[in-house]
Design a protein around this motif. Structure first.
Motif, PDB file in Angstrom:
ATOM      1  N   ASP A 397      28.557  28.864  -5.811  1.00  0.00           N
ATOM      2  CA  ASP A 397      27.672  28.889  -6.923  1.00  0.00           C
ATOM      3  C   ASP A 397      26.435  28.726  -5.978  1.00  0.00           C
ATOM      4  OD1 ASP A 397      27.345  26.277  -6.973  1.00  0.00           O
ATOM      5  OD2 ASP A 397      28.346  26.163  -8.793  1.00  0.00           O
ATOM      6  N   ALA A 398      25.151  28.492  -6.430  1.00  0.00           N
ATOM      7  CA  ALA A 398      24.160  28.188  -5.847  1.00  0.00           C
ATOM      8  C   ALA A 398      24.056  26.910  -5.208  1.00  0.00           C
ATOM      9  CB  ALA A 398      22.933  28.389  -7.098  1.00  0.00           C
ATOM     10  N   GLY A 399      24.849  25.923  -5.615  1.00  0.00           N
ATOM     11  CA  GLY A 399      24.759  24.573  -5.114  1.00  0.00           C
ATOM     12  C   GLY A 399      25.890  24.531  -3.887  1.00  0.00           C
ATOM     13  N   THR A 400      26.741  25.489  -3.890  1.00  0.00           N
ATOM     14  CA  THR A 400      27.573  25.322  -2.560  1.00  0.00           C
ATOM     15  C   THR A 400      26.896  25.349  -1.319  1.00  0.00           C
ATOM     16  OG1 THR A 400      29.088  26.939  -3.958  1.00  0.00           O
ATOM     17  CG2 THR A 400      29.601  26.608  -1.439  1.00  0.00           C
ATOM     18  N   TRP A 401      25.920  26.246  -0.929  1.00  0.00           N
ATOM     19  CA  TRP A 401      24.861  26.110   0.411  1.00  0.00           C
ATOM     20  C   TRP A 401      24.683  24.705   0.790  1.00  0.00           C
ATOM     21  CZ3 TRP A 401      23.973  28.583   4.742  1.00  0.00           C
ATOM     22  CH2 TRP A 401      22.869  28.244   5.567  1.00  0.00           C
ATOM     23  N   GLY A 402      23.929  24.167  -0.221  1.00  0.00           N
ATOM     24  CA  GLY A 402      23.543  22.708   0.042  1.00  0.00           C
ATOM     25  C   GLY A 402      24.407  21.709   0.383  1.00  0.00           C
ATOM     26  N   LEU A 427      25.806  34.434   9.606  1.00  0.00           N
ATOM     27  CA  LEU A 427      26.304  34.839   8.331  1.00  0.00           C
ATOM     28  C   LEU A 427      25.430  36.291   7.980  1.00  0.00           C
ATOM     29  CD1 LEU A 427      26.007  31.596   6.230  1.00  0.00           C
ATOM     30  CD2 LEU A 427      28.009  33.061   6.814  1.00  0.00           C
ATOM     31  N   THR A 428      24.285  36.498   8.339  1.00  0.00           N
ATOM     32  CA  THR A 428      23.811  37.944   8.122  1.00  0.00           C
ATOM     33  C   THR A 428      23.466  38.684   9.092  1.00  0.00           C
ATOM     34  OG1 THR A 428      21.470  36.985   8.208  1.00  0.00           O
ATOM     35  CG2 THR A 428      22.706  36.591   6.126  1.00  0.00           C
ATOM     36  N   GLY A 429      23.311  38.027  10.300  1.00  0.00           N
ATOM     37  CA  GLY A 429      22.930  38.806  11.729  1.00  0.00           C
ATOM     38  C   GLY A 429      21.496  39.138  11.612  1.00  0.00           C
ATOM     39  N   ARG A 430      20.688  38.464  10.789  1.00  0.00           N
ATOM     40  CA  ARG A 430      19.126  38.757  10.842  1.00  0.00           C
ATOM     41  C   ARG A 430      18.482  37.131  10.875  1.00  0.00           C
ATOM     42  NH1 ARG A 430      17.679  42.966   7.464  1.00  0.00           N
ATOM     43  NH2 ARG A 430      18.994  44.617   8.042  1.00  0.00           N
ATOM     44  N   ASP A 431      17.434  37.185  11.536  1.00  0.00           N
ATOM     45  CA  ASP A 431      16.559  36.027  11.562  1.00  0.00           C
ATOM     46  C   ASP A 431      16.023  35.437  10.443  1.00  0.00           C
ATOM     47  OD1 ASP A 431      16.223  34.970  14.059  1.00  0.00           O
ATOM     48  OD2 ASP A 431      14.431  36.400  14.699  1.00  0.00           O
ATOM     49  N   SER A 432      15.887  36.313   9.583  1.00  0.00           N
ATOM     50  CA  SER A 432      15.096  35.824   8.322  1.00  0.00           C
ATOM     51  C   SER A 432      15.585  36.608   7.168  1.00  0.00           C
ATOM     52  CB  SER A 432      13.552  35.893   8.286  1.00  0.00           C
ATOM     53  OG  SER A 432      13.156  37.227   8.239  1.00  0.00           O
ATOM     54  N   GLY A 433      15.430  36.194   5.708  1.00  0.00           N
ATOM     55  CA  GLY A 433      15.960  37.001   5.052  1.00  0.00           C
ATOM     56  C   GLY A 433      16.116  36.041   3.466  1.00  0.00           C
ATOM     57  N   PRO A 434      16.649  36.662   2.574  1.00  0.00           N
ATOM     58  CA  PRO A 434      16.877  35.797   1.171  1.00  0.00           C
ATOM     59  C   PRO A 434      17.506  34.465   1.354  1.00  0.00           C
ATOM     60  CG  PRO A 434      17.917  38.053   1.084  1.00  0.00           C
ATOM     61  CD  PRO A 434      17.534  37.708   2.324  1.00  0.00           C
ATOM     62  N   GLU A 435      17.064  33.436   0.308  1.00  0.00           N
ATOM     63  CA  GLU A 435      17.700  32.235   0.419  1.00  0.00           C
ATOM     64  C   GLU A 435      19.138  32.202   0.641  1.00  0.00           C
ATOM     65  OE1 GLU A 435      16.474  29.020  -1.920  1.00  0.00           O
ATOM     66  OE2 GLU A 435      14.489  30.286  -2.126  1.00  0.00           O
ATOM     67  N   LEU A 436      19.793  31.803   1.478  1.00  0.00           N
ATOM     68  CA  LEU A 436      21.313  31.624   1.690  1.00  0.00           C
ATOM     69  C   LEU A 436      21.869  31.036   0.444  1.00  0.00           C
ATOM     70  CD1 LEU A 436      21.760  31.563   5.413  1.00  0.00           C
ATOM     71  CD2 LEU A 436      22.349  33.450   4.029  1.00  0.00           C
ATOM     72  N   LYS A 437      21.415  30.064  -0.048  1.00  0.00           N
ATOM     73  CA  LYS A 437      22.089  29.462  -1.307  1.00  0.00           C
ATOM     74  C   LYS A 437      22.578  30.568  -2.328  1.00  0.00           C
ATOM     75  CE  LYS A 437      17.969  28.112  -4.038  1.00  0.00           C
ATOM     76  NZ  LYS A 437      17.095  26.935  -4.630  1.00  0.00           N
ATOM     77  N   ALA A 438      21.620  31.491  -2.502  1.00  0.00           N
ATOM     78  CA  ALA A 438      21.906  32.707  -3.468  1.00  0.00           C
ATOM     79  C   ALA A 438      22.578  33.734  -2.770  1.00  0.00           C
ATOM     80  CB  ALA A 438      20.513  33.210  -3.735  1.00  0.00           C
ATOM     81  N   ILE A 443      28.645  36.667  -0.325  1.00  0.00           N
ATOM     82  CA  ILE A 443      29.539  36.946   1.077  1.00  0.00           C
ATOM     83  C   ILE A 443      30.893  36.424   0.864  1.00  0.00           C
ATOM     84  CG2 ILE A 443      29.458  36.055   3.545  1.00  0.00           C
ATOM     85  CD1 ILE A 443      26.387  35.840   3.457  1.00  0.00           C
ATOM     86  N   GLY A 444      31.080  35.313   0.276  1.00  0.00           N
ATOM     87  CA  GLY A 444      32.426  34.796   0.067  1.00  0.00           C
ATOM     88  C   GLY A 444      33.293  34.267   1.311  1.00  0.00           C
ATOM     89  N   HIS A 445      34.043  33.531   0.825  1.00  0.00           N
ATOM     90  CA  HIS A 445      34.620  32.682   2.002  1.00  0.00           C
ATOM     91  C   HIS A 445      35.549  33.533   3.084  1.00  0.00           C
ATOM     92  CE1 HIS A 445      37.660  30.000   4.002  1.00  0.00           C
ATOM     93  NE2 HIS A 445      36.957  28.974   3.049  1.00  0.00           N
ATOM     94  N   PRO A 446      36.101  34.530   2.912  1.00  0.00           N
ATOM     95  CA  PRO A 446      36.816  35.250   3.814  1.00  0.00           C
ATOM     96  C   PRO A 446      35.774  35.798   4.917  1.00  0.00           C
ATOM     97  CG  PRO A 446      37.923  35.881   1.904  1.00  0.00           C
ATOM     98  CD  PRO A 446      36.676  35.098   1.512  1.00  0.00           C
ATOM     99  N   ARG A 447      34.640  36.507   4.429  1.00  0.00           N
ATOM    100  CA  ARG A 447      33.681  37.028   5.217  1.00  0.00           C
ATOM    101  C   ARG A 447      32.929  35.978   6.145  1.00  0.00           C
ATOM    102  NH1 ARG A 447      33.674  41.240   1.339  1.00  0.00           N
ATOM    103  NH2 ARG A 447      32.137  39.918   0.056  1.00  0.00           N
ATOM    104  N   ALA A 448      32.540  34.973   5.274  1.00  0.00           N
ATOM    105  CA  ALA A 448      31.791  33.802   5.806  1.00  0.00           C
ATOM    106  C   ALA A 448      32.451  33.014   7.151  1.00  0.00           C
ATOM    107  CB  ALA A 448      31.415  32.739   4.902  1.00  0.00           C
ATOM    108  N   ALA A 449      33.881  33.004   6.827  1.00  0.00           N
ATOM    109  CA  ALA A 449      34.670  32.349   7.796  1.00  0.00           C
ATOM    110  C   ALA A 449      34.768  33.321   9.138  1.00  0.00           C
ATOM    111  CB  ALA A 449      36.206  32.067   7.303  1.00  0.00           C
TER     112      ALA A 449
END
Length: 454
Positions: A397-402, A427-438, A443-449
């Motif tokens: 959820d939104a608290g996972t990132w922190g 995680l995104t291939g980008r220098d900037s973008g939306p807050e990653l907590k959201a 993205i989910g565990h398999p893709r993130a790993a």
């Protein structure tokens, strides 16, 4: 009398930012006053006017949200123009002339060489019936000029009206035009086609137009047209002449208008209300900011706020305004369009990414980044591999990132940019973008790993 305005494009091309601005100013004036907005297609140019362009104009106005109350076409009114022209001929205000363009050009040059203004000398008024018949026997056909109420070059007045025509302009304040400095205007061509200066007046009288708002390039036309209104025994409408647009570089937009069309704005993914907001606020004393509803702009609208200085149009400013508008858009207003783009995630995803889109289609880019395969960028392989090991099990959820990044920081000693930038790139291939907590829960565990390990 109920306020009534008209927008009168020629269907010889698509609408561009210059005439969009005129349309928007007229529309807002009508809506604020509870008046009527007439669409008048000035299609007397039979060679260049097409039904395809006419329908294109309607499509553009509908997309902008400028609903017209009535539509008229000048091509359907030739009989009416002939009727009014015949009345002006009978009263002596419209007279036949037979000079060719080449002959008129030579006359102007002779007058200039003598230090005289290049004004038509009203030679047509002096022609006898036999002379006219002789000219027509040569194959010449007359064009018809309107005799302005000013001093004849040969002396004498047509009527006791003054040479100076004046009006209180809704934008520019008190205005005057010296009719003595103008040639009698041609109202009917040799092929019997009526010109805009004439047809527009007839239409404004017949359609009870009370206010005419148009570009400042028509100021001199207005002096002439007021004289035509008076010749027809009609009271002229109130006139307002807004300044013309220039580019951000200070130069005229005329050569670039084809790339600044409604059609182009739409294909580029701009929001109609961004275009309308920009067109209505450009060159006014109001701040240029996005408005989500035309009613908001109508509340603000006042022609007195329109500056007489040229208004600078910068496409980059319009695109910035478009982004600001999208950043305010609630999910329910874009849900169907997001679904059509193949964007899922509901309101949670939209609220996560809307602050990072310039046009709505960019939401699909972020959806693909979150849910499809990408090429991760590994800036610090040791850190991202350790971060992959520390990923908590789902659900997220939104608290996972922190919580996760705190653990990664403890394990690696990294903090600030040294911690967060490598994670974002991986995680995104980008220098900037939306807050990653959201974004991380999408993205989910398999893709993130997988991305963290490169």
């Amino acid at each position: 009398m109920k306020l009534s305005v008209r927008f009168a494009p020629s269907p010889t091309g698509r609408l561009h930012i210059g005439n969009i601005r005129t349309a928007v100013l007229n529309y807002l004036l009508a809506r604020k006053a509870g008046g009527t907005f007439l669409l008048r297609l000035d299609d007397t140019d039979r060679e260049r006017s097409t039904e395809e362009f006419a329908e294109g104009i309607r499509t553009d106005l509908r997309w902008l949200g400028l609903a017209w109350d009535r539509e008229e076409r000048q091509s359907a009114r030739f009989a009416r123009y002939t009727e009014v022209a015949d009345a002006l001929k009978a009263s002596g205000r419209l007279y036949a002339c037979y000079e060719s363009e080449d002959e008129l050009d030579k006359k102007r040059k002779r007058q200039l060489a003598r230090g005289l203004p290049p004004i038509y000398d009203r030679a047509g008024l002096k022609l006898t019936g036999d002379e006219k018949a002789s000219l027509e026997a040569e194959g010449r056909r007359p064009h018809w000029r309107f005799r302005l109420p000013n001093t004849d070059p040969a002396g004498g007045l047509l009527a006791p009206e003054p040479t100076i025509v004046s009006w209180n302009d809704l934008v520019r304040g008190d205005q005057t035009v010296d009719l003595g400095s103008l040639s009698d205007p041609v109202l009917i061509r040799e092929d019997a086609t009526p010109l805009y200066t004439f047809t527009s007046v007839v239409d404004d009288v017949d359609f009870a137009i009370t206010h005419v708002v148009r570009g400042e390039d028509h100021v001199t036309n207005t002096g002439v047209q007021i004289a035509i209104f008076e010749a027809l025994g009609a009271a002229p409408p109130a006139f307002g002449h807004h300044s013309l647009l220039i580019g951000a570089d200070g130069h005229a937009l005329s050569k670039r208008l084809g790339t600044l069309s409604v059609e182009t704005f739409r294909s580029d993914g701009l929001e109609p209300m961004a275009v309308v907001s920009h067109a209505s606020l450009l060159g006014t004393s109001d701040a240029i900011e996005p408005h989500r509803h035309i009613e908001e702009l109508a509340e603000l609208f006042d022609l007195a706020k329109v500056s007489t200085a040229p208004a600078r149009f910068d496409p980059a400013e319009l695109r910035t305004l478009n982004a600001k508008l999208l950043h305010k858009e609630p999910y329910e207003d874009v849900a169907e369009r997001l679904a059509a783009l193949g964007v899922g995630g509901g309101a949670t995803f939209w609220e996560a990414v809307r602050g990072n889109v310039g046009v709505l289609a960019e939401a699909r880019d972020w959806w693909d980044i979150a849910t499809s395969d990408i090429d991760p960028v590994i800036e610090n392989a040791e850190l991202t591999a350790r971060a992959a090991d520390l990923l908590p099990p789902e659900p997220w959820d939104a608290g996972t990132w922190g919580a996760w990044t705190a653990e990664v920081g403890k394990a690696t000693g990294a903090k600030g940019r040294a911690l967060f930038h490598p994670l974002r790139l991986a995680l995104t291939g980008r220098d900037s973008g939306p807050e990653l907590k959201a974004l991380l829960p999408f993205i989910g565990h398999p893709r993130a790993a997988s991305r963290l390990r490169g």
